[in-house]
Design a protein around this motif. Structure first.
Motif, PDB file in Angstrom:
ATOM      1  N   LEU A  85       0.826  -1.203   0.000  1.00  0.00           N
ATOM      2  CA  LEU A  85       0.000   0.000   0.000  1.00  0.00           C
ATOM      3  C   LEU A  85       0.863   1.257   0.000  1.00  0.00           C
ATOM      4  O   LEU A  85       0.623   2.209  -0.769  1.00  0.00           O
ATOM      5  N   ILE A  86       1.876   1.266   0.854  1.00  0.00           N
ATOM      6  CA  ILE A  86       2.773   2.426   0.931  1.00  0.00           C
ATOM      7  C   ILE A  86       3.493   2.640  -0.394  1.00  0.00           C
ATOM      8  O   ILE A  86       3.585   3.763  -0.912  1.00  0.00           O
ATOM      9  N   ILE A  87       3.997   1.549  -0.977  1.00  0.00           N
ATOM     10  CA  ILE A  87       4.729   1.652  -2.240  1.00  0.00           C
ATOM     11  C   ILE A  87       3.801   2.092  -3.368  1.00  0.00           C
ATOM     12  O   ILE A  87       4.162   2.933  -4.201  1.00  0.00           O
ATOM     13  N   GLY A  88       2.592   1.542  -3.394  1.00  0.00           N
ATOM     14  CA  GLY A  88       1.645   1.912  -4.433  1.00  0.00           C
ATOM     15  C   GLY A  88       1.241   3.370  -4.348  1.00  0.00           C
ATOM     16  O   GLY A  88       1.184   4.070  -5.371  1.00  0.00           O
ATOM     17  N   VAL A  89       0.968   3.859  -3.152  1.00  0.00           N
ATOM     18  CA  VAL A  89       0.577   5.260  -2.970  1.00  0.00           C
ATOM     19  C   VAL A  89       1.752   6.186  -3.275  1.00  0.00           C
ATOM     20  O   VAL A  89       1.595   7.230  -3.917  1.00  0.00           O
ATOM     21  N   ALA A  90       2.957   5.787  -2.836  1.00  0.00           N
ATOM     22  CA  ALA A  90       4.144   6.603  -3.110  1.00  0.00           C
ATOM     23  C   ALA A  90       4.453   6.643  -4.603  1.00  0.00           C
ATOM     24  O   ALA A  90       4.878   7.680  -5.132  1.00  0.00           O
ATOM     25  N   ALA A  91       4.230   5.526  -5.306  1.00  0.00           N
ATOM     26  CA  ALA A  91       4.483   5.480  -6.751  1.00  0.00           C
ATOM     27  C   ALA A  91       3.523   6.366  -7.527  1.00  0.00           C
ATOM     28  O   ALA A  91       3.811   6.762  -8.660  1.00  0.00           O
ATOM     29  N   ALA A  92       2.388   6.689  -6.923  1.00  0.00           N
ATOM     30  CA  ALA A  92       1.418   7.574  -7.563  1.00  0.00           C
ATOM     31  C   ALA A  92       1.741   9.038  -7.315  1.00  0.00           C
ATOM     32  O   ALA A  92       0.904   9.910  -7.561  1.00  0.00           O
ATOM     33  N   SER A  93       2.959   9.307  -6.833  1.00  0.00           N
ATOM     34  CA  SER A  93       3.436  10.684  -6.586  1.00  0.00           C
ATOM     35  C   SER A  93       2.598  11.411  -5.547  1.00  0.00           C
ATOM     36  O   SER A  93       2.340  12.614  -5.655  1.00  0.00           O
ATOM     37  N   THR A  94       2.159  10.670  -4.533  1.00  0.00           N
ATOM     38  CA  THR A  94       1.409  11.261  -3.434  1.00  0.00           C
ATOM     39  C   THR A  94       2.379  11.904  -2.442  1.00  0.00           C
ATOM     40  O   THR A  94       3.542  11.513  -2.350  1.00  0.00           O
ATOM     41  N   THR A  95       1.917  12.893  -1.697  1.00  0.00           N
ATOM     42  CA  THR A  95       2.763  13.540  -0.699  1.00  0.00           C
ATOM     43  C   THR A  95       3.152  12.553   0.396  1.00  0.00           C
ATOM     44  O   THR A  95       2.478  11.537   0.599  1.00  0.00           O
ATOM     45  N   HIS A  96       4.234  12.869   1.095  1.00  0.00           N
ATOM     46  CA  HIS A  96       4.687  11.988   2.174  1.00  0.00           C
ATOM     47  C   HIS A  96       3.630  11.844   3.250  1.00  0.00           C
ATOM     48  O   HIS A  96       3.429  10.757   3.805  1.00  0.00           O
ATOM     49  N   GLN A  97       2.932  12.941   3.536  1.00  0.00           N
ATOM     50  CA  GLN A  97       1.869  12.890   4.535  1.00  0.00           C
ATOM     51  C   GLN A  97       0.751  11.943   4.091  1.00  0.00           C
ATOM     52  O   GLN A  97       0.201  11.187   4.891  1.00  0.00           O
ATOM     53  N   GLY A  98       0.426  11.981   2.799  1.00  0.00           N
ATOM     54  CA  GLY A  98      -0.611  11.098   2.268  1.00  0.00           C
ATOM     55  C   GLY A  98      -0.192   9.636   2.332  1.00  0.00           C
ATOM     56  O   GLY A  98      -1.014   8.754   2.603  1.00  0.00           O
ATOM     57  N   VAL A  99       1.104   9.377   2.108  1.00  0.00           N
ATOM     58  CA  VAL A  99       1.620   8.009   2.175  1.00  0.00           C
ATOM     59  C   VAL A  99       1.502   7.469   3.598  1.00  0.00           C
ATOM     60  O   VAL A  99       1.061   6.334   3.816  1.00  0.00           O
ATOM     61  N   ILE A 100       1.902   8.277   4.563  1.00  0.00           N
ATOM     62  CA  ILE A 100       1.829   7.852   5.966  1.00  0.00           C
ATOM     63  C   ILE A 100       0.391   7.635   6.394  1.00  0.00           C
ATOM     64  O   ILE A 100       0.072   6.657   7.093  1.00  0.00           O
ATOM     65  N   LEU A 101      -0.503   8.549   5.985  1.00  0.00           N
ATOM     66  CA  LEU A 101      -1.917   8.414   6.331  1.00  0.00           C
ATOM     67  C   LEU A 101      -2.491   7.118   5.758  1.00  0.00           C
ATOM     68  O   LEU A 101      -3.226   6.397   6.441  1.00  0.00           O
ATOM     69  N   ALA A 102      -2.134   6.815   4.516  1.00  0.00           N
ATOM     70  CA  ALA A 102      -2.603   5.582   3.888  1.00  0.00           C
ATOM     71  C   ALA A 102      -2.065   4.359   4.641  1.00  0.00           C
ATOM     72  O   ALA A 102      -2.779   3.358   4.846  1.00  0.00           O
ATOM     73  N   GLY A 103      -0.802   4.430   5.070  1.00  0.00           N
ATOM     74  CA  GLY A 103      -0.207   3.326   5.812  1.00  0.00           C
ATOM     75  C   GLY A 103      -0.884   3.093   7.148  1.00  0.00           C
ATOM     76  O   GLY A 103      -1.145   1.933   7.535  1.00  0.00           O
TER      77      GLY A 103
END
Length: 229
Positions: free
Chosen positions: A32-50
């Motif tokens: 999930l973290i890798i997929g969201v990060a690969a979509a060029s999401t902000t770091h805050q968005g990646v952490i929230l998703a995690g």
């Protein structure tokens, strides 16, 4: 002094739930973290998703294990009720049935009858539950134990890639999370195999392979939707 030989299969109930929970925690959260990060999401968005994935996943694992093992427990209880009624109504038939079971396992017919008589005199329902239905004390379904083991180990597993994503932002996030998660998975697979008495290398390889595949596919999906966005 009575010697009790330890058997690996005695750990099957809690080991299965614990390994499944930890493995799913690492794989799903890292993916999930890798997929969201690969979509060029902000770091805050990646952490929230995690974090959302960790909480939702832990509850899902607990609920799934509880419902699944509860269904197994219900089936076992229903079988025991049927067997108890049959013992009350057809005791001789059940005795002969138990003796036949022992005969098919290689026991002499006369001895099989004697064994059936003695075991049923001691605990008729227990003898039939064990030898006819296959229900044992060791294998009894424990829904709460399975749910707790699965949810707690999922949380531990999910926390590992999440903590890395927290402290390593930027371009290094994806390779760091991917590599460390594969190391965690290999370690988990090896430990699970060792506890279960299986070859350590086989356990490590199979867990790592499926984890790598899941992360690669999720990264691909994230990249595609990131470009589309």
């Amino acid at each position: 002094m009575v010697y009790h030989e330890p058997h690996k299969s005695h750990r099957a109930g809690w080991l299965r739930a614990a390994v499944l929970g930890a493995n799913d925690g690492i794989v799903s959260t890292a993916s999930l973290i890798i997929g969201v990060a690969a979509a060029s999401t902000t770091h805050q968005g990646v952490i929230l998703a995690g974090i959302a994935g960790l909480v939702a996943g832990a509850m899902s694992m607990a609920a799934g294990e509880y419902v699944s093992v509860s269904s197994q427990s219900d089936s076992e209880k229903a079988d025991l009720v049927l067997e108890k009624n049959s013992l009350e109504q057809n005791y001789e038939f059940e005795k002969n049935e138990l003796a036949k079971i022992y005969e098919t396992r290689g026991v002499d017919p006369i001895l099989a009858q004697q064994v059936a008589v003695q075991l049923m005199a001691h605990d008729a329902l227990g003898a039939h539950a064990r030898d006819e239905i296959g229900i044992t004390v060791i294998g009894n379904a424990k829904p709460v134990q399975a749910a707790f083991s699965s949810a707690s180990t999922f949380t531990v597993g999910a926390a590992l890639p999440l903590l890395l994503a927290w402290v390593i932002p930027g371009d290094q996030l994806i390779p760091a999370v991917a590599f460390s998660s594969l190391v965690f998975l290999a370690f988990l697979g090896g430990i699970a195999a060792w506890v279960g008495g299986a070859p350590i290398s086989v356990g490590a390889i199979r867990v790592t392979f499926w984890g790598a595949l899941a992360m690669a596919l999720t990264a691909g999906v994230g990249s595609i939707f990131g470009v589309v966005a």
